[in-house]
Design a protein around this motif. Structure first.
Motif, mmCIF file in Angstrom:
data_model
loop_
_atom_site.group_PDB
_atom_site.id
_atom_site.type_symbol
_atom_site.label_atom_id
_atom_site.label_comp_id
_atom_site.label_asym_id
_atom_site.label_seq_id
_atom_site.Cartn_x
_atom_site.Cartn_y
_atom_site.Cartn_z
ATOM 1 N N ALA A 168 0.831 -1.211 0.000
ATOM 2 C CA ALA A 168 0.000 0.000 0.000
ATOM 3 C C ALA A 168 0.868 1.264 0.000
ATOM 4 O O ALA A 168 0.452 2.304 -0.505
ATOM 5 N N TYR A 169 2.071 1.195 0.554
ATOM 6 C CA TYR A 169 3.001 2.333 0.562
ATOM 7 C C TYR A 169 3.800 2.454 -0.736
ATOM 8 O O TYR A 169 4.464 3.452 -0.957
ATOM 9 N N ASN A 170 3.745 1.429 -1.571
ATOM 10 C CA ASN A 170 4.545 1.420 -2.796
ATOM 11 C C ASN A 170 4.125 2.588 -3.687
ATOM 12 O O ASN A 170 2.961 2.726 -4.043
ATOM 13 N N LYS A 171 5.074 3.456 -4.039
ATOM 14 C CA LYS A 171 4.740 4.659 -4.802
ATOM 15 C C LYS A 171 4.275 4.349 -6.216
ATOM 16 O O LYS A 171 3.694 5.192 -6.871
ATOM 17 N N LYS A 172 4.505 3.130 -6.682
ATOM 18 C CA LYS A 172 4.050 2.725 -8.011
ATOM 19 C C LYS A 172 2.806 1.834 -7.938
ATOM 20 O O LYS A 172 2.456 1.171 -8.899
ATOM 21 N N ALA A 173 2.146 1.827 -6.799
ATOM 22 C CA ALA A 173 0.946 0.999 -6.645
ATOM 23 C C ALA A 173 -0.113 1.423 -7.653
ATOM 24 O O ALA A 173 -0.373 2.610 -7.825
ATOM 25 N N SER A 174 -0.701 0.437 -8.298
ATOM 26 C CA SER A 174 -1.717 0.727 -9.310
ATOM 27 C C SER A 174 -3.028 1.149 -8.651
ATOM 28 O O SER A 174 -3.279 0.855 -7.482
ATOM 29 N N ALA A 175 -3.862 1.807 -9.418
ATOM 30 C CA ALA A 175 -5.180 2.226 -8.920
ATOM 31 C C ALA A 175 -5.996 0.998 -8.512
ATOM 32 O O ALA A 175 -6.710 1.025 -7.502
ATOM 33 N N ARG A 176 -5.875 -0.070 -9.265
ATOM 34 C CA ARG A 176 -6.593 -1.309 -8.942
ATOM 35 C C ARG A 176 -6.171 -1.839 -7.576
ATOM 36 O O ARG A 176 -6.997 -2.234 -6.764
ATOM 37 N N LEU A 177 -4.884 -1.830 -7.319
ATOM 38 C CA LEU A 177 -4.378 -2.300 -6.036
ATOM 39 C C LEU A 177 -4.872 -1.404 -4.900
ATOM 40 O O LEU A 177 -5.309 -1.901 -3.873
ATOM 41 N N LEU A 178 -4.841 -0.109 -5.084
ATOM 42 C CA LEU A 178 -5.272 0.800 -4.029
ATOM 43 C C LEU A 178 -6.758 0.623 -3.718
ATOM 44 O O LEU A 178 -7.166 0.730 -2.569
ATOM 45 N N GLN A 179 -7.542 0.307 -4.729
ATOM 46 C CA GLN A 179 -8.956 0.027 -4.490
ATOM 47 C C GLN A 179 -9.104 -1.226 -3.622
ATOM 48 O O GLN A 179 -9.935 -1.269 -2.723
ATOM 49 N N MET A 180 -8.266 -2.231 -3.875
ATOM 50 C CA MET A 180 -8.289 -3.445 -3.057
ATOM 51 C C MET A 180 -7.968 -3.113 -1.606
ATOM 52 O O MET A 180 -8.530 -3.695 -0.695
#
Length: 108
Positions: free
Chosen positions: A71-83
């Motif tokens: 969740a802290y990964n600066k390259k986290a995708s929008a899909r992942l952040l929604q999860m």
């Protein structure tokens, strides 16, 4: 590639050091994402160049510290952040809310 696999299989105590390597191939990140050590998986979740399918895999990890790290990964995708919004672990949910990474919708 064969050398990487051999080292991972033969020297389990240095997997965390391999996971810290900035230049490991995606196939090795894939293998280490399944490691029994949450510390190794945490390091893989920290990778900025982690492919989206591995980001999602790490977001489903049984260890909450790995889920928080992705969740802290600066390259986290929008899909992942929604999860992450749907994560049952409140600390991980709050981690998602503090990630300044814009979604694609906001980046346009």
């Amino acid at each position: 590639m064969e050398v990487w696999i051999e080292v991972i299989e033969s020297y389990t105590d240095i997997r965390v050091w391999i996971a810290q390597n900035k230049f490991i191939p995606n196939e090795i990140m894939e293998a280490l994402s399944e490691d029994s050590s949450e510390r190794v998986r945490w390091m893989i979740a920290s990778k900025n160049r982690l492919p989206e399918h591995l980001q999602i895999k790490m977001a489903k990890d049984h260890d909450s510290s790995v889920r928080q790290r992705i969740a802290y990964n600066k390259k986290a995708s929008a899909r992942l952040l929604q999860m992450r919004i749907e994560d049952e672990d409140q600390e991980t949910y709050h981690t998602h809310n503090s990630n300044p990474t814009p979604t694609r919708r906001h980046a346009i």
